[in-house]
Write an enzyme that holds these catalytic residues in place. Structure first.
Site, PDB file in Angstrom:
ATOM      1  N   GLY A  55      41.417  93.648  85.735  1.00  0.00           N
ATOM      2  CA  GLY A  55      40.737  93.828  87.018  1.00  0.00           C
ATOM      3  C   GLY A  55      40.233  92.480  87.486  1.00  0.00           C
ATOM      4  N   PHE A  91      37.208  91.561  87.813  1.00  0.00           N
ATOM      5  CA  PHE A  91      35.997  91.108  87.130  1.00  0.00           C
ATOM      6  C   PHE A  91      36.138  91.039  85.613  1.00  0.00           C
ATOM      7  CE2 PHE A  91      33.482  91.063  90.874  1.00  0.00           C
ATOM      8  CZ  PHE A  91      33.996  92.075  91.679  1.00  0.00           C
ATOM      9  N   GLY A  92      37.256  91.504  85.101  1.00  0.00           N
ATOM     10  CA  GLY A  92      37.420  91.498  83.652  1.00  0.00           C
ATOM     11  C   GLY A  92      38.489  92.495  83.256  1.00  0.00           C
ATOM     12  N   GLU A  93      38.588  92.698  81.941  1.00  0.00           N
ATOM     13  CA  GLU A  93      39.652  93.580  81.447  1.00  0.00           C
ATOM     14  C   GLU A  93      39.373  95.048  81.751  1.00  0.00           C
ATOM     15  OE1 GLU A  93      39.425  92.325  77.422  1.00  0.00           O
ATOM     16  OE2 GLU A  93      41.134  90.974  77.629  1.00  0.00           O
ATOM     17  N   VAL A  94      40.457  95.798  81.881  1.00  0.00           N
ATOM     18  CA  VAL A  94      40.341  97.254  81.975  1.00  0.00           C
ATOM     19  C   VAL A  94      40.891  97.797  80.662  1.00  0.00           C
ATOM     20  CG1 VAL A  94      40.951  99.306  83.294  1.00  0.00           C
ATOM     21  CG2 VAL A  94      40.760  97.104  84.461  1.00  0.00           C
ATOM     22  N   ASP A 144      41.968  99.602 101.996  1.00  0.00           N
ATOM     23  CA  ASP A 144      42.980  99.006 101.116  1.00  0.00           C
ATOM     24  C   ASP A 144      43.793 100.110 100.453  1.00  0.00           C
ATOM     25  OD1 ASP A 144      44.412  97.049  99.867  1.00  0.00           O
ATOM     26  OD2 ASP A 144      42.863  96.499  98.423  1.00  0.00           O
TER      27      ASP A 144
HETATM   28  P1  AMP Z   1      41.718  97.804  89.061  1.00  0.00           P
HETATM   29  O1  AMP Z   1      40.834  96.657  88.808  1.00  0.00           O
HETATM   30  O2  AMP Z   1      40.995  99.035  89.470  1.00  0.00           O
HETATM   31  O3  AMP Z   1      42.780  97.410  90.004  1.00  0.00           O
HETATM   32  O4  AMP Z   1      42.444  98.160  87.691  1.00  0.00           O
HETATM   33  C1  AMP Z   1      43.426  97.323  87.121  1.00  0.00           C
HETATM   34  C2  AMP Z   1      44.469  98.154  86.423  1.00  0.00           C
HETATM   35  O5  AMP Z   1      43.879  98.883  85.363  1.00  0.00           O
HETATM   36  C3  AMP Z   1      45.129  99.207  87.302  1.00  0.00           C
HETATM   37  O6  AMP Z   1      46.188  98.694  88.023  1.00  0.00           O
HETATM   38  C4  AMP Z   1      45.548 100.233  86.301  1.00  0.00           C
HETATM   39  O7  AMP Z   1      46.773  99.901  85.726  1.00  0.00           O
HETATM   40  C5  AMP Z   1      44.476 100.158  85.251  1.00  0.00           C
HETATM   41  N1  AMP Z   1      43.450 101.175  85.474  1.00  0.00           N
HETATM   42  C6  AMP Z   1      42.344 101.079  86.211  1.00  0.00           C
HETATM   43  N2  AMP Z   1      41.642 102.218  86.181  1.00  0.00           N
HETATM   44  C7  AMP Z   1      42.323 103.070  85.405  1.00  0.00           C
HETATM   45  C8  AMP Z   1      42.109 104.423  85.006  1.00  0.00           C
HETATM   46  N3  AMP Z   1      41.053 105.123  85.417  1.00  0.00           N
HETATM   47  N4  AMP Z   1      43.015 104.987  84.200  1.00  0.00           N
HETATM   48  C9  AMP Z   1      44.093 104.289  83.801  1.00  0.00           C
HETATM   49  N5  AMP Z   1      44.351 103.031  84.153  1.00  0.00           N
HETATM   50  C10 AMP Z   1      43.485 102.419  84.946  1.00  0.00           C
END
Ligand code: AMP
EC number: 2.7.10.1
Length: 727
Positions: A408, A410-413, A524
């Site tokens: 993400g 701001f950091g890892e997801v 978005d």
């Molecule tokens: P984001 O910062 O929300 O764009 O998240 C980055 C990436 O993390 C996304 O493109 C997804 O691949 C994964 N991700 C974020 N939230 C979820 C979630 N609730 N469940 C599964 N994967 C997620």
């Protein structure tokens, strides 16, 4: 005539040294510890309390350390000091007003002229930094020189931490170089509704209409979401009309000529409605006698038409045909229908500005339902407070992090598991805030949780809670096994039935309908911001606080400085930042296209500039391969230049539901010959075959002078024209 005797002197004036009896009586010199203000005074006085002299013949006494004397204090008066701090201060908060009360200081410093001064500081609860409140705060009765032990502060900001320092002061406080003596009180103000609209001006008046404009309330206490204008014919208060408007002006029409109408206006913020303004009375212009006559047949006709319309509308509403798919407050209108009503799911539209809604009430039979609205976390002075208002704090020990699944802004997801008390452990996604974050990054990161936490819908990503009390700071959401929709579709190219794809689109539209009903504009919407779970349920995600789309790699800077994901954004939002639910509908059309083409990049490798230019010139994406004609038509509807002509999300949901219920309607695919792969199509005219000849088409688009050139170059039929590339 006075005769002094030596024996009298020691008794009467023991502090005087007797040298020469008669003379010395007049010029006695005071000993240390005594003073004589005037040389003519016959006697020396002992220094008053908290003062002293070290020398003989002093004319005044010096104050002890920490004691002072005002210029106006008599020399015989004791030296005094500033009072100690007031005691036992208590506060009472009422919305954005604070009442403070305290008891006088234990030590008045020896003076009677004690008064109080209130210092006001606005504090950030997270950083602890405070700043002076500024001039907007009003103090009742005043800020300085308070004689009573209470004060009221009004017009404070909503949702703000304040520190009030109550300082006792007296006549010598200004001479005291030491620390101020005060008692401090910390309070947090509440959300407050806006103050009433106070100034309303009439604009154009005709025999049937009155235009009004007004000024924003003096204290909006937040962002004004809309105004509600209530009006009725004078002395007919039981039958009134309510118009809602986002602007500070309206025109009330359909009024009777020569009649007085009473208007009242109130503003709404996230905190709710403020009070109604006072009543403003305006009169429509009278109708002339001759035109009165001529109107009779028209009135008869309109009454007849009105009755028929009324019957049709009542029938329509009672049949429930427009509300099959949950159309908000329209269902509550079944009791009484009114032809000029604007509603969300029907097709009947009032004449007024589409941003206004109008409802009519008779004897209070129709009530506005309580529509839940989105609260912008920016209305909170302290974003920390916003996050805790909308998100549960989770203890870090309840979370098990398993693996990194994405990156993400701001950091890892990560994926992991959450075990809440009394619940079974379940999978979650965990967004973390990287170490070394700035205060702004923390605020923006948690801002997403403040927004997400307000939503509760099966097609909106669900927030479980936040971890803010320990590090790393985390946002915990439901886990979506298949990740983001664009990647998922690319990985599974051609693997789904059309019904499955339409099911995904229906879910996204339903989530978007919920957001638009809440008054939230996403800005978005794109397949990369949709998450999909193992049951192929799609959920809208990515709710940035700043919404300047800094975290979206697709977002590009426009000439006006904003960052916008050009390929997904409606032209009016690119050109003048008009982001509305209608611009979200445009983006939804692009998402439809992405889904039906299994994650193809909209406009392929065209540059952003070329996309803007092509769209502006009326070109639209061609139909994806094997796309049902009904779906492509819906995409084209979402890409109408005029945003008011685009369908609303509830209409899109209804339309998709109809298609799902009747799968044969999806069998008609966009004709392969009219589907122009890798090319843009000019919106509707060329695509729909509305023109019989190239000449007719060029005339219609004011380019008739090019007909010859087209012919010379072999573009003699509309089919040939459809092959023209952008270059
Ligand atoms: P984001 O910062 O929300 O764009 O998240 C980055 C990436 O993390 C996304 O493109 C997804 O691949 C994964 N991700 C974020 N939230 C979820 C979630 N609730 N469940 C599964 N994967 C997620």
């Amino acid at each position: 005539g006075i005769s002094w005797t030596a024996s009298m002197l020691p008794r009467l004036y023991p502090e005087q040294s007797v040298l020469y009896k008669p003379v010395v009586l007049l010029f006695t010199v005071c000993r240390p510890g005594f003073f004589k203000a005037s040389p003519h005074s016959p006697s020396c006085s002992k220094c008053p309390p908290h003062s002293y002299t070290l020398d003989e013949a002093s004319t005044s006494c010096l104050c002890e350390e920490h004691y002072f004397r005002r210029e106006s204090d008599p020399p015989t008066m004791a030296c005094t000091r500033p009072p100690s701090a007031p005691r036992s201060a208590i506060s009472n908060v009422n919305e954005t007003s604070v009442f403070l009360e305290w008891i006088p200081p234990a030590d008045t410093g020896g003076r009677k002229d004690v008064s109080y001064y209130i210092a006001c500081k606005k504090c950030n609860s997270h950083s602890g930094l405070c700043e002076a409140c500024g001039g907007h705060v009003r103090y009742l009765p005043q800020q300085t020189g308070l004689k009573n032990t209470s004060v009221m502060m009004v017009d404070l900001l909503a949702h703000t931490n304040y520190t009030f320092e109550i300082e006792a002061v007296n006549g010598v406080s200004d001479q005291n170089p030491g620390a101020r003596q005060f008692v401090s009180v910390n309070v947090t103000t509440n959300q407050a509704a806006p103050s009433p609209v106070s100034s309303v001006k009439k604009g154009k008046i005709t025999k049937n209409s009155i235009s009004l404009s007004w000024q924003e309330p003096d204290r909006p206490n937040g962002i004004i979401l809309e105004y509600e204008i209530k009006y009725f014919e004078k002395d007919q208060e039981t039958s009134y009309t309510i118009i809602k408007s986002k602007e500070t002006m309206i025109t009330a029409d359909g009024l009777k000529p020569g009649s007085a109408y009473v208007f009242q206006i109130r503003a709404r913020t996230a905190a709710g409605y403020g009070g109604f303004s006072r009543r403003f009375e305006f009169e429509t212009s009278p109708v002339s006698a001759s035109s009165d006559q001529s109107q009779i047949p028209i009135i008869v006709v309109s009454v007849t038409v009105g009755v028929i319309l009324l019957a049709v509308v009542i029938g329509f509403l009672l049949s429930g045909s427009c509300c099959d798919h949950g159309c908000g407050w329209a269902s509550s209108l079944r009791a009484v229908a009114y032809p000029s009503l604007t509603w969300r799911c029907g097709y009947s539209k009032a004449k007024q500005d589409p941003e206004e809604e109008k409802m009519h009430f008779h004897n209070g039979h129709i009530k506005l339902p309580g529509v839940r609205t989105y609260i912008d976390p920016h209305t909170y002075e302290d974003p920390n407070q916003a996050v805790h208002e909308f998100a549960k704090e989770i203890e870090a020990s309840c979370i098990t992090i398993e693996r990194v699944i994405g990156a993400g802004e701001f950091g890892e997801v990560c994926s992991g598991r959450l075990k809440l008390q009394g619940k079974r452990e379940f999978p979650v996604a965990i967004k973390t805030l990287k170490v070394g974050y700035t205060e702004k990054q923390r605020r923006d990161f948690l801002g997403e949780a403040s927004i997400m936490g307000q939503f509760d819908h099966p097609n909106i990503i669900h927030l479980e809670g936040v971890v803010t009390k320990s590090k790393p700071v985390m946002i915990v959401t439901e886990y979506m096994e298949n990740g983001s929709l664009d990647t998922f579709l690319k990985k599974n190219d051609g693997q789904f039935t059309v019904i499955q794809l339409v099911g995904m689109l229906r879910g996204i539209a339903s989530g978007m309908k919920y957001l638009s009903d809440m008054g939230y504009v996403h800005r978005d919407l794109a397949a990369r911001n949709i998450l999909i779970n193992s049951n192929l349920v799609c959920k809208v995600s990515d709710f940035g606080l700043s919404r300047v789309l800094e975290d979206d790699p697709e977002a590009a800077y426009t000439t006006r400085g904003g960052k916008i994901p050009i390929r997904w954004t409606a032209p009016e939002a690119i050109a003048f930042r008009k982001f509305t639910s209608a611009s979200d509908v445009w983006s939804y059309g692009i998402v439809m296209w992405e889904v039906m083409s299994y994650g193809e990049r909209p406009y392929w490798e065209m540059t952003n500039q070329d996309v803007i230019k092509a769209v502006e010139e009326g070109y639209r994406l061609p139909s994806p391969m094997d796309c049902p004609a009904a779906l492509y038509q819906l995409m084209l509807d979402c890409w109408q230049k005029d945003r008011n002509s685009r369908p609303k999300f509830d209409e899109i949901v209804s339309m998709l539901d109809k298609l799902i219920r009747n799968p044969s309607s999806l069998k008609t695919l966009v004709n392969a010959s009219s589907r122009v792969s890798n090319l843009l199509v000019e919106h509707s005219p060329v695509g729909s075959g509305a023109y019989r000849s190239v000449g007719e088409w060029l005339e219609a688009i004011k380019m008739g002078r090019y007909t010859e050139i087209f012919m010379e170059n072999g573009y003699s039929s509309m089919d040939a024209v459809a092959q023209v590339t952008l270059e």
